[in-house]
Design a protein around this motif. Structure first.
Motif, mmCIF file in Angstrom:
data_model
loop_
_atom_site.group_PDB
_atom_site.id
_atom_site.type_symbol
_atom_site.label_atom_id
_atom_site.label_comp_id
_atom_site.label_asym_id
_atom_site.label_seq_id
_atom_site.Cartn_x
_atom_site.Cartn_y
_atom_site.Cartn_z
ATOM 1 N N HIS A 133 6.840 -3.506 11.806
ATOM 2 C CA HIS A 133 8.031 -2.472 11.360
ATOM 3 C C HIS A 133 8.271 -3.035 10.201
ATOM 4 O O HIS A 133 9.111 -4.409 10.144
ATOM 5 N N ARG A 134 8.555 -2.661 9.217
ATOM 6 C CA ARG A 134 8.520 -2.782 7.644
ATOM 7 C C ARG A 134 7.965 -4.472 7.014
ATOM 8 O O ARG A 134 8.955 -4.971 6.493
ATOM 9 N N VAL A 135 7.216 -4.934 7.654
ATOM 10 C CA VAL A 135 6.439 -6.443 7.657
ATOM 11 C C VAL A 135 5.544 -6.159 7.144
ATOM 12 O O VAL A 135 4.355 -7.319 6.440
ATOM 13 N N ASN A 136 4.247 -5.074 7.212
ATOM 14 C CA ASN A 136 2.704 -5.081 7.252
ATOM 15 C C ASN A 136 2.785 -4.190 5.797
ATOM 16 O O ASN A 136 3.369 -4.601 5.197
ATOM 17 N N ASP A 137 1.692 -4.029 5.748
ATOM 18 C CA ASP A 137 1.187 -3.213 3.955
ATOM 19 C C ASP A 137 1.439 -1.991 4.276
ATOM 20 O O ASP A 137 1.599 -1.445 2.986
ATOM 21 N N TYR A 138 1.790 -1.333 4.880
ATOM 22 C CA TYR A 138 2.099 -0.083 5.656
ATOM 23 C C TYR A 138 4.215 0.308 5.567
ATOM 24 O O TYR A 138 4.975 -0.493 5.225
ATOM 25 N N VAL B 93 0.714 -0.952 -0.130
ATOM 26 C CA VAL B 93 -0.484 -0.241 0.483
ATOM 27 C C VAL B 93 0.982 0.822 -0.532
ATOM 28 O O VAL B 93 1.007 2.179 -0.984
ATOM 29 N N ALA B 94 1.485 1.247 1.038
ATOM 30 C CA ALA B 94 2.999 2.533 0.854
ATOM 31 C C ALA B 94 3.558 2.418 0.107
ATOM 32 O O ALA B 94 3.354 4.049 -1.057
ATOM 33 N N SER B 95 3.750 1.287 -1.082
ATOM 34 C CA SER B 95 4.628 1.503 -2.299
ATOM 35 C C SER B 95 3.930 2.296 -3.245
ATOM 36 O O SER B 95 4.511 3.143 -4.014
ATOM 37 N N GLY C 56 -4.345 -3.246 2.500
ATOM 38 C CA GLY C 56 -3.846 -4.916 1.417
ATOM 39 C C GLY C 56 -4.601 -5.101 0.412
ATOM 40 O O GLY C 56 -5.577 -5.987 1.605
ATOM 41 N N LYS C 57 -4.723 -5.331 -0.281
ATOM 42 C CA LYS C 57 -5.706 -6.411 -1.157
ATOM 43 C C LYS C 57 -4.549 -7.367 -2.198
ATOM 44 O O LYS C 57 -3.516 -7.800 -2.450
ATOM 45 N N MET C 58 -5.509 -8.739 -2.013
ATOM 46 C CA MET C 58 -4.263 -9.796 -2.265
ATOM 47 C C MET C 58 -4.438 -9.697 -3.748
ATOM 48 O O MET C 58 -5.805 -9.405 -4.336
ATOM 49 N N LYS C 59 -3.463 -11.224 -4.211
ATOM 50 C CA LYS C 59 -3.821 -11.243 -6.135
ATOM 51 C C LYS C 59 -5.342 -11.441 -6.702
ATOM 52 O O LYS C 59 -5.948 -11.144 -7.289
#
Length: 760
Positions: free
Chosen positions: A540-545, A473-475, A522-525
């Motif tokens: 930290h650095r492992v979720n969708d943000y 999401v962040a990306s 977060g949206k799945m494939k």
């Protein structure tokens, strides 16, 4: 890298340009009054988690000379923390405000007495050459640092030019005085190859290649002493090396001489990213004198030239100190990354000679694209083209624009391709000396190539599936901000098809909005939402943000607040949701990112994705709510104490927010040329502009209670908009705010008076 074979005499050709016209000082015009460096306190942010550089440099200088403590973790990213009491030496490259550790190159240390070949440790500094010190014997100013080394009864002070540091060391009487240079030592990195050479009794040189955050850092030095050296001992690690030169992973040298009581020994330390010869050339060109006072005076003049570009009027001395220290912090990086003859080392490790522009490095773009670089377009107009051309040359050398560039190395730190909005903003604002077609090629290639995580998935699915990568999401939301700017530059250059394509990609953030939860998720494939979902979760650095949670990332749409308003169901639901951001619990779960700090509810001022959020009220016609929150942040989250920053300084971004906001406006959209009104903190602020113009901001009836804008005039005419454009500021003139202690809810209410997502 070859040995230095000869010492050539180089003529002095460093010329000082005529200073830009500055606003006259408010109040008397005495010499003391004109010295704005007296309001700079480099200690601010050196405690807590500010991570700022403490030491001597010039604005955007290539060299940062200052103390290095032993590295003990995150709070020593700049190699110094106010809580410490042990100095292992004085190094010549430092980060400022980052959340990652590196640099600390070329450590020197004056000592007397017994030879100690290693630095020691925090637990047992006496086992090595490190020294105790106390803050009451430190003196820190813009461009100057001094401290007493208690262990050795030595005073050392330092100042600098752009590429050269001068140290003045006062020794006690001793037959065993030394100056150590330890090429192994850094700040959290590892030296991979080091070299030292004694050229003659007053000149030594060498280089250091290291691996750290910058994976292949190459630096060269030359050091000239005012006192001849009697003897030189060289070690590689613990092994003594015969001769006057050595190469290895951990070379260090001990320059030995005798001193009388209070004898001054001076050192000129020059650096180059290219060669030892160039480092010496920088010394000869930039520092021909041994007059420390003269070098310091020139340094102070450079700081005052830059600080005087914004003059403020206030009776609050603490706020004055916070403002000018903030402005100072915005001027430390990016750093010059070339030699005075124009040579520099590219991202491809090749040497480029006789360049016709100043090359820069240390681009913390995920942070600085939001406020620091827009600030530079106002007060560093002469430097902006060189910064952009540096980035475009990085593009030509590594195939994409910089993400987080450090000393010729791409670290790829943080999400997004945040060099794009910086390049686009300069182009849309009409800066000369930039190849716009090359700039467009660079931003498009960066956005379309398989460089950053999730780009190919974004092109294939229209979103980045969260089951294919972290921080999806962040990306995607960062990409959308940049894509909006690309679309507008394409439009400006007549590239209609591209403009349409990137405008559509700029709307990709809508694919992450769940209308049921009313958050970006977060949206799945397969198109389903990630479950379970907790909007407070910030692992930290492992979720969708990225260093945040769903509450904070909902608002990361500075390129299209109107679209976000529509997603949330209109202005009233939007404002209600925004209100709740600031009023809900600030509690975070275990394992949350330490970057999430400066919390007001779930608003996190200590981290950059939140910086524009308070200004979003203006897009819904409620500018007065921005005023109240901005004033609170300025008063409570910025202080003149050592822990006066609520988060990492991040190479000037945290301070740039204060500089812009305290003047009364902020660049919500980093590429559209508009600044949204908040609440001016000072009675007056004057910005010096090119061509002897100035733009003055006046806040009438201003006080700590009168924080709300009642009405505005621009050059004596009523002005009803809740923003001002970059173009209007550059014309010069006066922007007058009438302030009051109650909101004027009609100010900025009309649709035509609100900021819009267009290029102004």
């Amino acid at each position: 890298m070859r040995k230095l074979k000869s010492v050539k005499t180089l003529g002095l050709f460093l010329l000082f340009g005529v200073a830009l016209a500055s606003c006259q000082m408010f109040g008397d015009n005495s010499e003391d009054r004109n010295d704005l460096t007296k309001y700079v306190d480099p200690y601010i942010g050196s405690g807590g988690h500010g991570h700022v550089f403490v030491g001597a440099s010039v604005p955007f200088g290539a060299i940062q000379a200052g103390p290095s403590n032993f590295h003990k973790g995150w709070d020593w990213c700049s190699a110094y923390h106010y809580s410490d009491s042990i100095i292992k030496g004085f190094s010549h490259l430092h980060l400022s405000g980052t959340g990652c550790t590196d640099l600390g190159d070329f450590l020197i240390m004056p000592t007397v007495g017994e030879l100690k070949i290693n630095s020691g440790s925090q637990e047992k500094p006496e086992d090595g050459y490190a020294s105790y010190y106390h803050h009451d014997t430190e003196k820190v100013e813009a461009g100057y640092y001094k401290v007493h080394l208690d262990t050795y009864d030595i005073d050392i002070e330092m100042t600098s030019t752009e590429r050269v540091a001068m140290h003045q060391i006062t020794y006690p009487k001793s037959e065993k005085s030394q100056l150590i240079i330890d090429l192994k030592e850094g700040n959290g990195d590892s030296a991979t190859e080091t070299f030292f050479q004694k050229v003659n009794d007053t000149l030594v040189a060498g280089y250091r290649i290291s691996k750290g955050w910058a994976v292949d850092q190459r630096e060269c030095f030359a050091m000239v002493l005012s006192k001849p050296v009697k003897n030189v001992l060289i070690y590689n690690g613990d092994e003594k090396i015969d001769g006057e030169a050595a190469r290895g992973e951990a070379v260090k040298a001990f320059l030995q001489f005798s001193t009388e009581e209070l004898e001054n020994v001076q050192v000129k330390f020059g650096m180059s990213p290219v060669s030892m010869e160039n480092a010496l050339g920088n010394i000869k060109a930039e520092m021909p004198t041994w007059n420390f006072k003269e070098v310091l005076g020139d340094n102070k003049a450079k700081w005052n030239k830059e600080l005087s570009k914004i003059q403020i009027k206030t009776n609050n001395e603490s706020a004055q100190k916070v403002f000018y220290t903030s402005l100072y912090h915005t001027l430390i990086a990016p750093n010059i990354f070339d030699d005075l003859n124009g040579d520099y080392r590219g991202a491809d490790k090749k040497t480029y000679e006789n360049s016709d522009f100043t090359n820069y490095t240390l681009f913390s773009l995920w942070d600085t694209y939001r406020t620091a670089h827009p600030l530079y377009t106002l007060m560093q107009q002469e430097r902006v083209p060189a910064m952009i051309n540096s980035m475009l040359n990085i593009y030509k050398q590594q195939g994409k624009l910089p993400v987080w560039h450090l000393r010729g190395n791409e670290t790829n730190t943080m999400v997004g391709y945040s060099g794009v909005p910086v390049v686009v903003d300069a182009c849309l604002k009409g800066f000369e000396g930039i190849d716009y077609e090359l700039a467009y090629e660079a931003v498009k290639t960066t956005a379309m190539g398989d460089f950053e995580p999730g780009i190919k998935e974004l092109q294939e699915f229209g979103f980045i599936p969260c089951d294919m990568m972290h921080e999806s999401v962040a990306s995607a939301m960062e990409y959308a901000i940049s894509d909006w700017g690309i679309s507008k530059l394409a439009e400006r250059l007549g590239k209609t098809k591209d403009a349409k394509y990137f405008a559509e990609r700029a709307k990709a953030y809508t694919n992450y909005f769940d209308p049921n939860d009313r958050f970006m998720k977060g949206k799945m494939k397969d198109g389903s939402w990630r479950s379970p979902f907790d909007p407070y979760s910030a692992q930290h650095r492992v979720n969708d943000y990225c260093e945040g949670n769903a509450w904070q990332y909902l608002w990361l749409v500075p390129q299209d607040p109107e679209g976000l308003i529509n997603l949330l169901g209109g202005e009233k639901p939007f404002v209600a949701k925004l209100d709740s951001l600031f009023s809900i619990s600030s509690e975070l779960e275990r394992g949350a990112s330490s970057d999430i700090s400066g919390l007001i509810g779930q608003y996190a001022h200590g981290n950059e994705p939140s910086h524009h959020i308070t200004y979003l009220y203006a897009y819904a016609g409620e500018q007065h709510k921005t005023a109240a929150k901005v004033r609170y942040i300025m008063n409570e989250l910025y202080t003149d104490k050592t822990d006066g920053l609520c988060g990492n300084e991040d190479c000037g971004q945290m301070s740039a927010w204060y500089v812009m906001s305290s003047m009364g406006f902020y660049p919500v959209n980093p590429t559209n040329g508009a600044y949204v009104f908040g609440s001016p903190k000072f009675d007056e602020a004057c910005i010096s502009l090119p061509d002897s113009k100035k733009f003055t901001i006046v806040a009438n009836n201003n006080s700590e209670k009168n924080i709300y804008i009642q009405s505005v005039q621009l050059n004596g005419l009523d002005y009803t908009k809740s923003y001002i454009t970059h173009k209007d500021i550059l014309k010069g003139g006066t922007l007058s705010f009438e302030m009051g202690n109650q909101p004027n809810k009609n100010f900025g209410l009309a649709d035509q008076d609100r900021p819009k997502s267009i290029v102004y």
